[in-house]
Design a protein around this motif. Sequence first.
Motif, PDB file in Angstrom:
ATOM      1  N   PRO A 176       0.831  -1.217   0.000  1.00  0.00           N
ATOM      2  CA  PRO A 176       0.000   0.000   0.000  1.00  0.00           C
ATOM      3  C   PRO A 176       0.856   1.253   0.000  1.00  0.00           C
ATOM      4  CG  PRO A 176      -0.784  -1.522   1.661  1.00  0.00           C
ATOM      5  CD  PRO A 176       0.498  -2.084   1.139  1.00  0.00           C
ATOM      6  N   PHE A 177       1.963   1.186   0.743  1.00  0.00           N
ATOM      7  CA  PHE A 177       2.847   2.327   0.882  1.00  0.00           C
ATOM      8  C   PHE A 177       3.541   2.681  -0.441  1.00  0.00           C
ATOM      9  CE2 PHE A 177       7.328   3.146   1.712  1.00  0.00           C
ATOM     10  CZ  PHE A 177       7.246   4.353   2.387  1.00  0.00           C
ATOM     11  N   THR A 178       4.122   1.678  -1.120  1.00  0.00           N
ATOM     12  CA  THR A 178       4.790   1.982  -2.401  1.00  0.00           C
ATOM     13  C   THR A 178       3.763   2.426  -3.447  1.00  0.00           C
ATOM     14  OG1 THR A 178       4.719  -0.364  -2.942  1.00  0.00           O
ATOM     15  CG2 THR A 178       6.799   0.478  -2.147  1.00  0.00           C
ATOM     16  N   THR A 179       2.579   1.800  -3.445  1.00  0.00           N
ATOM     17  CA  THR A 179       1.553   2.188  -4.411  1.00  0.00           C
ATOM     18  C   THR A 179       1.195   3.660  -4.227  1.00  0.00           C
ATOM     19  OG1 THR A 179       0.639  -0.027  -4.306  1.00  0.00           O
ATOM     20  CG2 THR A 179      -0.770   1.681  -5.240  1.00  0.00           C
ATOM     21  N   TRP A 180       0.952   4.046  -2.985  1.00  0.00           N
ATOM     22  CA  TRP A 180       0.527   5.409  -2.676  1.00  0.00           C
ATOM     23  C   TRP A 180       1.592   6.424  -3.111  1.00  0.00           C
ATOM     24  CZ3 TRP A 180      -4.081   7.246  -1.382  1.00  0.00           C
ATOM     25  CH2 TRP A 180      -4.165   8.541  -0.888  1.00  0.00           C
ATOM     26  N   ILE A 181       2.861   6.173  -2.730  1.00  0.00           N
ATOM     27  CA  ILE A 181       3.923   7.145  -3.045  1.00  0.00           C
ATOM     28  C   ILE A 181       4.194   7.188  -4.547  1.00  0.00           C
ATOM     29  CG2 ILE A 181       6.354   7.718  -2.709  1.00  0.00           C
ATOM     30  CD1 ILE A 181       6.175   6.828   0.054  1.00  0.00           C
ATOM     31  N   LEU A 182       4.247   6.014  -5.207  1.00  0.00           N
ATOM     32  CA  LEU A 182       4.540   6.009  -6.648  1.00  0.00           C
ATOM     33  C   LEU A 182       3.411   6.679  -7.433  1.00  0.00           C
ATOM     34  CD1 LEU A 182       6.229   2.525  -7.139  1.00  0.00           C
ATOM     35  CD2 LEU A 182       7.295   4.777  -7.286  1.00  0.00           C
ATOM     36  N   THR A 183       2.163   6.542  -6.948  1.00  0.00           N
ATOM     37  CA  THR A 183       1.051   7.236  -7.617  1.00  0.00           C
ATOM     38  C   THR A 183       1.287   8.749  -7.586  1.00  0.00           C
ATOM     39  OG1 THR A 183      -0.443   5.492  -6.905  1.00  0.00           O
ATOM     40  CG2 THR A 183      -1.452   7.530  -7.656  1.00  0.00           C
ATOM     41  N   THR A 184       1.693   9.258  -6.417  1.00  0.00           N
ATOM     42  CA  THR A 184       1.993  10.694  -6.307  1.00  0.00           C
ATOM     43  C   THR A 184       3.098  11.091  -7.264  1.00  0.00           C
ATOM     44  OG1 THR A 184       1.582  10.338  -3.966  1.00  0.00           O
ATOM     45  CG2 THR A 184       2.342  12.511  -4.611  1.00  0.00           C
ATOM     46  N   PHE A 185       4.138  10.286  -7.336  1.00  0.00           N
ATOM     47  CA  PHE A 185       5.260  10.611  -8.231  1.00  0.00           C
ATOM     48  C   PHE A 185       4.822  10.596  -9.692  1.00  0.00           C
ATOM     49  CE2 PHE A 185       8.472   9.285  -4.865  1.00  0.00           C
ATOM     50  CZ  PHE A 185       8.966  10.561  -4.714  1.00  0.00           C
ATOM     51  N   ILE A 186       4.063   9.571 -10.080  1.00  0.00           N
ATOM     52  CA  ILE A 186       3.649   9.443 -11.488  1.00  0.00           C
ATOM     53  C   ILE A 186       2.791  10.630 -11.891  1.00  0.00           C
ATOM     54  CG2 ILE A 186       2.027   8.158 -12.973  1.00  0.00           C
ATOM     55  CD1 ILE A 186       3.367   5.665 -12.336  1.00  0.00           C
ATOM     56  N   ARG A 187       1.924  11.095 -10.991  1.00  0.00           N
ATOM     57  CA  ARG A 187       1.071  12.238 -11.311  1.00  0.00           C
ATOM     58  C   ARG A 187       1.875  13.501 -11.570  1.00  0.00           C
ATOM     59  NH1 ARG A 187      -3.080  11.915  -7.122  1.00  0.00           N
ATOM     60  NH2 ARG A 187      -4.385  10.176  -7.727  1.00  0.00           N
ATOM     61  N   GLU A 188       3.072  13.558 -10.991  1.00  0.00           N
ATOM     62  CA  GLU A 188       3.860  14.776 -11.157  1.00  0.00           C
ATOM     63  C   GLU A 188       4.496  14.899 -12.531  1.00  0.00           C
ATOM     64  OE1 GLU A 188       6.614  15.280  -7.954  1.00  0.00           O
ATOM     65  OE2 GLU A 188       4.967  15.526  -6.520  1.00  0.00           O
ATOM     66  N   PHE A 189       4.644  13.800 -13.253  1.00  0.00           N
ATOM     67  CA  PHE A 189       5.201  13.896 -14.614  1.00  0.00           C
ATOM     68  C   PHE A 189       4.166  14.538 -15.526  1.00  0.00           C
ATOM     69  CE2 PHE A 189       7.639  10.147 -13.064  1.00  0.00           C
ATOM     70  CZ  PHE A 189       8.898  10.712 -13.165  1.00  0.00           C
ATOM     71  N   PRO A 190       4.589  15.494 -16.361  1.00  0.00           N
ATOM     72  CA  PRO A 190       3.614  16.128 -17.260  1.00  0.00           C
ATOM     73  C   PRO A 190       3.040  15.108 -18.246  1.00  0.00           C
ATOM     74  CG  PRO A 190       5.867  16.815 -17.773  1.00  0.00           C
ATOM     75  CD  PRO A 190       5.927  16.067 -16.489  1.00  0.00           C
TER      76      PRO A 190
END
Lengths: 296, 292
Positions: free
Chosen positions: B165-179
Amino acid sequence: MSAKLARRDHRAAWLFLIPVTAVILLVAVWPLSRTFFFSFTDAYLDDPSVYSMVGLDNFMEVINDHSWWVAVKNTLVFTVISVAIETVLGLAIALLLNEVIPGRGLARAAILVPWAIPVVVATKIWEWMLNDQFGVINKILSGLGLVDHGIAWTASSSLIMGVVIFIDVWMTTPFMVLLILAGLQLISPEIFEAAEVDGIPAWKRFWSITLPMLRPAIGVAVLFRVLDALRMFDLAYVLAASNENVMTVSIYARDRLISFQELGVGSAASTWVFLLVALVAIIIIGALRLDRAAGT
Amino acid sequence: MANAIAQRSLRKPASYYRMRRRVVRGLQIFALLLVLIYTLFPYYWAFVSSTKQGAALYRSALLPALDFTYYRQLIDNPVFMSSLVNSAYVAVSTTLLSLIIGLSAAYALGRIEFPQRRAVLMIILMISIFPQVVVLSGMFELINWLGLFNRPSALILTYLLSTVPFTTWILTTFIREFPRELEEAAIIDGCSHFRILMKILLPLMGPSLASTGILAFILAWNEFLFALTFTLTDENRTVPVAIGLIAGTSRYEYPFGQIMAASVTVTLPLIAVVLFFQRRIVAGLTAGAVKG
């Protein structure tokens, strides 16, 4: 055409979610539902296949147990006091590290050290430093003339909760500092400059600008820390095993389940822990209106 | 005009402000020193104690004696070494698995619009706040059923409860930051989602994967409750449990020199990694939380 594309997208999304769904079903949903199920049975751990349904007996046994309420009290006292201290201390250190002073880069790195150390290791290090005869803390205190003989910090029933809180504060304040520091850096410095030019005193700038703007960051940090503190196990267990003075609800539940092999009663205790944590989570999320901030 | 002059005369001389600034600066640096001593001294003291032998251990000299006997004893101790190997095996495997599962989920949650997206994110967040003890009974049964009891592999499976759950949550935030513009051409060309993830996003995600991975690694390396419950014999323990269960010959006589040497040994690699990647770790810690 676009409806067809959207359908294809939905299917693709679920394909990407297959692994995470499988893992959640296997290690979260299934074990959780088994715990709920066993809490209504009189099963023992050595042979879980032999059981009969006993209704709510296990739940009643737990709440009629004096030790359970001691554990609940310990857990709540530990959570409230340690998170309060961590928040204040974390805020103070974050404000300090946000100033442009020499050495703050080093301090920002150094503050990660206590956070990265395993709880067990931190506990052992402090246990050694607080040793009644040879501990460095007692040596310093007696060197300063504050005490005439070493204090048995971990052997005294009134001091040991203080020790547990102290060690937890040492380990987890860094987490607070980092989250609050990140919140501080999202505030644009122009606001402070404008306020300073207008001659608003520093404490008022802190109270009316900094603190309200930090609310979301502090809120999230407090939520994480509270939920983490409520399930605390390793710190108290390593320091004092099943000593009633610092026994937490997690230690109580594990003792019933593993040490006493009472699968039914242990599962009921675990379910109470689950309900306790869920209740606190709902209260905090409601109070801070984090559902809006965290969602998107 | 007259008003401006009157106001100026109310101001204190420049030297007063200079003085005040100096005092404030001095106090700040003093406070910073206190913070450094508070955070670093215990670990330093563990190191100092681990290099002292016999009676020297009980005298509080501040400098290390640099006697590495305890460390040599640890290296020669097969039980401690096997717990070190177990910890490394469990933490590395957990990290790799969580990153793969988390990345796949994060792509769906961060890049594809589908109706249940919000609900899935909330469920994942809720699972990450589970108290571990709540799943203990069911997990016990699961591990017995898979025949993994008292094997380090059992820990990899159970640790996925907190790391995925932790890696999913953080990686989702990171992926959203890419234009999104990055992938637009590929989408117009009818590129599959899998190809977009592998060929366009993945090469850019090195730093994000590193910060998420380090956090998952630390989580798995430091875990205690599952490791204590699901391993039974000394050679299958992980390091935190091995250290947690060290006891002296009697209840009142703890071998603190050895414990401190073991403590330094298990944390030194961790601290080196943390200091080396500190910026990335802070990015990972704050990605999920503050930016929301």
